[in-house]
Design an enzyme around this catalytic site. Structure first.
Site, short mmCIF file in Angstrom:
data_model
loop_
_atom_site.label_atom_id
_atom_site.label_comp_id
_atom_site.label_asym_id
_atom_site.label_seq_id
_atom_site.Cartn_x
_atom_site.Cartn_y
_atom_site.Cartn_z
N LYS A 75 0.80 -1.24 0.00
CA LYS A 75 0.00 0.00 0.00
C LYS A 75 0.83 1.29 0.00
O LYS A 75 0.43 2.28 -0.60
CB LYS A 75 -0.90 0.03 1.24
CG LYS A 75 -2.19 -0.73 1.11
CD LYS A 75 -2.92 -0.67 2.44
CE LYS A 75 -4.41 -0.70 2.26
NZ LYS A 75 -5.13 -0.66 3.52
N ASP A 118 -9.98 3.84 2.68
CA ASP A 118 -10.18 3.32 4.04
C ASP A 118 -10.83 4.38 4.94
O ASP A 118 -11.80 4.10 5.65
CB ASP A 118 -8.85 2.87 4.66
CG ASP A 118 -8.39 1.52 4.11
OD1 ASP A 118 -9.25 0.73 3.67
OD2 ASP A 118 -7.18 1.28 4.11
N GLY A 138 -4.36 4.46 18.16
CA GLY A 138 -3.58 3.83 17.10
C GLY A 138 -2.99 4.85 16.15
O GLY A 138 -3.50 5.98 16.01
N GLY A 176 -1.73 2.08 9.75
CA GLY A 176 -2.37 2.39 8.46
C GLY A 176 -3.81 2.84 8.59
O GLY A 176 -4.20 3.86 8.02
N ALA A 177 -4.62 2.06 9.32
CA ALA A 177 -6.05 2.40 9.43
C ALA A 177 -6.23 3.72 10.16
O ALA A 177 -7.02 4.58 9.74
CB ALA A 177 -6.79 1.28 10.15
N ARG A 221 0.83 3.57 21.68
CA ARG A 221 1.91 3.14 22.58
C ARG A 221 3.17 3.94 22.28
O ARG A 221 3.52 4.14 21.11
CB ARG A 221 2.20 1.64 22.37
CG ARG A 221 1.09 0.76 22.88
CD ARG A 221 1.48 -0.69 22.86
NE ARG A 221 1.69 -1.18 21.51
CZ ARG A 221 1.80 -2.47 21.19
NH1 ARG A 221 1.73 -3.38 22.14
NH2 ARG A 221 1.99 -2.85 19.95
N MET A 231 -8.95 -7.46 18.06
CA MET A 231 -8.90 -8.38 16.91
C MET A 231 -8.17 -9.65 17.34
O MET A 231 -7.25 -9.58 18.15
CB MET A 231 -8.13 -7.69 15.78
CG MET A 231 -8.04 -8.49 14.51
SD MET A 231 -7.19 -7.52 13.23
CE MET A 231 -5.49 -7.96 13.53
P1 NAD Z 1 -1.01 -1.47 11.59
O1 NAD Z 1 -0.11 -2.64 11.83
O2 NAD Z 1 -0.66 -0.48 10.55
O3 NAD Z 1 -1.21 -0.69 12.99
C1 NAD Z 1 -1.41 -1.40 14.18
C2 NAD Z 1 -1.75 -0.42 15.31
O4 NAD Z 1 -2.17 -1.19 16.46
C3 NAD Z 1 -0.57 0.44 15.77
O5 NAD Z 1 -1.05 1.72 16.12
C4 NAD Z 1 -0.06 -0.31 17.00
O6 NAD Z 1 0.63 0.54 17.92
C5 NAD Z 1 -1.38 -0.78 17.58
N1 NAD Z 1 -1.27 -1.94 18.48
C6 NAD Z 1 -0.95 -3.21 18.12
N2 NAD Z 1 -0.97 -3.99 19.23
C7 NAD Z 1 -1.31 -3.19 20.27
C8 NAD Z 1 -1.49 -3.43 21.67
N3 NAD Z 1 -1.34 -4.64 22.20
N4 NAD Z 1 -1.83 -2.37 22.44
C9 NAD Z 1 -2.01 -1.14 21.91
N5 NAD Z 1 -1.85 -0.87 20.60
C10 NAD Z 1 -1.50 -1.89 19.80
O7 NAD Z 1 -2.45 -2.10 11.32
P2 NAD Z 1 -3.70 -1.43 10.59
O8 NAD Z 1 -3.75 -1.90 9.20
O9 NAD Z 1 -3.71 0.03 10.88
O10 NAD Z 1 -4.89 -2.15 11.37
C11 NAD Z 1 -5.29 -1.69 12.66
C12 NAD Z 1 -6.68 -2.23 12.95
O11 NAD Z 1 -7.58 -1.71 11.98
C13 NAD Z 1 -6.76 -3.75 12.86
O12 NAD Z 1 -7.54 -4.20 13.93
C14 NAD Z 1 -7.48 -4.00 11.54
O13 NAD Z 1 -8.30 -5.15 11.59
C15 NAD Z 1 -8.34 -2.76 11.42
N6 NAD Z 1 -8.66 -2.40 10.02
C16 NAD Z 1 -9.97 -2.41 9.68
C17 NAD Z 1 -10.33 -2.05 8.39
C18 NAD Z 1 -11.79 -2.07 8.02
O14 NAD Z 1 -12.10 -1.89 6.84
N7 NAD Z 1 -12.70 -2.22 8.97
C19 NAD Z 1 -9.35 -1.66 7.46
C20 NAD Z 1 -8.01 -1.66 7.85
C21 NAD Z 1 -7.68 -2.04 9.15
#
Ligand code: NAD
Length: 291
Positions: free
Chosen positions: A73, A110, A134, A137-138, A159, A213
């Site tokens: 991405k 997104d 957080g 990416g999302a 964090r 998740m």
């Molecule tokens: P990413 O790997 O880019 O980011 C992960 C984030 O989670 C970071 O901010 C990290 O610090 C945090 N994190 C991870 N473990 C943690 C913990 N134990 N305590 C506190 N913070 C923690 O991932 P992403 O792609 O941004 O995905 C993040 C969430 O968004 C996921 O749960 C994913 O399922 C969800 N998501 C949903 C959609 C949708 O369409 N609904 C789309 C993309 C992502």
């Protein structure tokens, strides 16, 4: 299928790795058929180091457009001809459209999907104060889209250790430059007092971390004592459909408690519109593929 595919059928696809689990081919092929569009959608397993070659190949093949998933991405943005304002700020694309002239434009749906999902639940982001948990990416996509759509304030909590906090700091800097009307900040998640104050002062609380998740299901970052009837609580997590945070927000009688599945649906709807100019049959797709 054999009666649908002809010499004129346009190809759309997903690139990323892995892609075998993706629901996108089913969702798009169903929607092409229902809307009478002569197109087909496939998924191609493209590891990060092959992204540039894949983009060139898709350009040569004259595809109608393509979606991009992890880990491609961010890298894909540097091989495109133009980026939407949101994709430019986010620094990542999940949708690439192909113009009449073959020009490739990157978009990020997104954040659009998140904002649309709130809208479908009667919640607008304009003028609202958001707390976003957080900085991955999302979260970045949500923060940028909410700011572009007129949010008054975005307070990110992540964090303090690891790569994501600096990423959140960069998002705050970019928002301060590009959308100064939106107050943006980032605070370490470990500062529980600051988090409690921010949640008490905000309109919309968003979890955009992996907490909730699988395998972190059953966990939450928010003490349910912070919930109140005026608060909107939204999760990006869609597996499970209802996280502990959403269940506790419902139990506390929050104004709305919104799971992540709608964000997934509406980001696809937005991409379909960019690809075809037509509306995906969202309700049917929701019932057929997301329930
Ligand atoms: P990413 O790997 O880019 O980011 C992960 C984030 O989670 C970071 O901010 C990290 O610090 C945090 N994190 C991870 N473990 C943690 C913990 N134990 N305590 C506190 N913070 C923690 O991932 P992403 O792609 O941004 O995905 C993040 C969430 O968004 C996921 O749960 C994913 O399922 C969800 N998501 C949903 C959609 C949708 O369409 N609904 C789309 C993309 C992502």
């Amino acid at each position: 299928m054999e009666s649908r595919i002809s010499g004129h059928t346009k190809l759309y696809c997903l690139i990323g790795s892995p892609v075998g689990h993706s629901g996108s081919p089913a969702m798009y092929n169903y929607s092409f058929e229902r809307t009478g569009i002569d197109a087909a959608y496939l998924a191609f397993n493209i590891p990060l180091e092959e992204t540039e070659k894949a983009v060139q190949a898709l350009k040569t093949l004259g595809v109608g457009g393509f979606n991009v998933t992890m880990p491609d991405k961010t890298a894909v943005a540097s091989y495109l001809d133009a980026l939407s304002p949101a994709a430019k700020l986010i620094g990542a694309c999940n949708t690439v459209t192909v113009g009449e002239d073959g020009k490739l434009t990157g978009h990020n749906t997104d954040g659009m999907g998140f904002v649309r999902n709130l809208h479908e639940h009667g919640i607008e982001v304009k003028g609202k104060r958001l707390v976003v948990l957080g900085a991955g990416g999302a979260a970045t996509a949500i923060c940028v889209q909410a700011a572009l759509d007129g949010a008054a304030e975005i307070a990110i909590f992540n964090r303090g250790q690891g790569d994501f906090f600096p990423n959140g700091q960069r998002t705050v800097e970019k928002l301060r430059q590009a959308v100064p009307a939106c107050r943006a900040s980032i605070t370490p998640l470990e500062d529980k007092d600051a988090l409690a104050r921010a949640v008490a002062d905000c309109d919309i609380l968003v979890n955009a971390t992996r907490v909730g998740m699988k395998p972190l299901d059953g966990e939450t970052l928010i003490d349910p004592a912070l919930f109140r009837p005026e608060l909107v609580v939204a999760d990006t997590v869609y597996n499970p459909r209802e996280t502990r945070m959403i269940q506790e927000a419902k139990a506390a009688g929050c104004r709305a408690a919104i799971g992540g599945i709608g964000m997934l649906l509406w980001q696809g709807v937005a991409a379909f519109k960019l690809f075809t100019g037509k509306d995906m049959p969202a309700q049917e797709v929701l019932e057929k593929f997301f329930s």
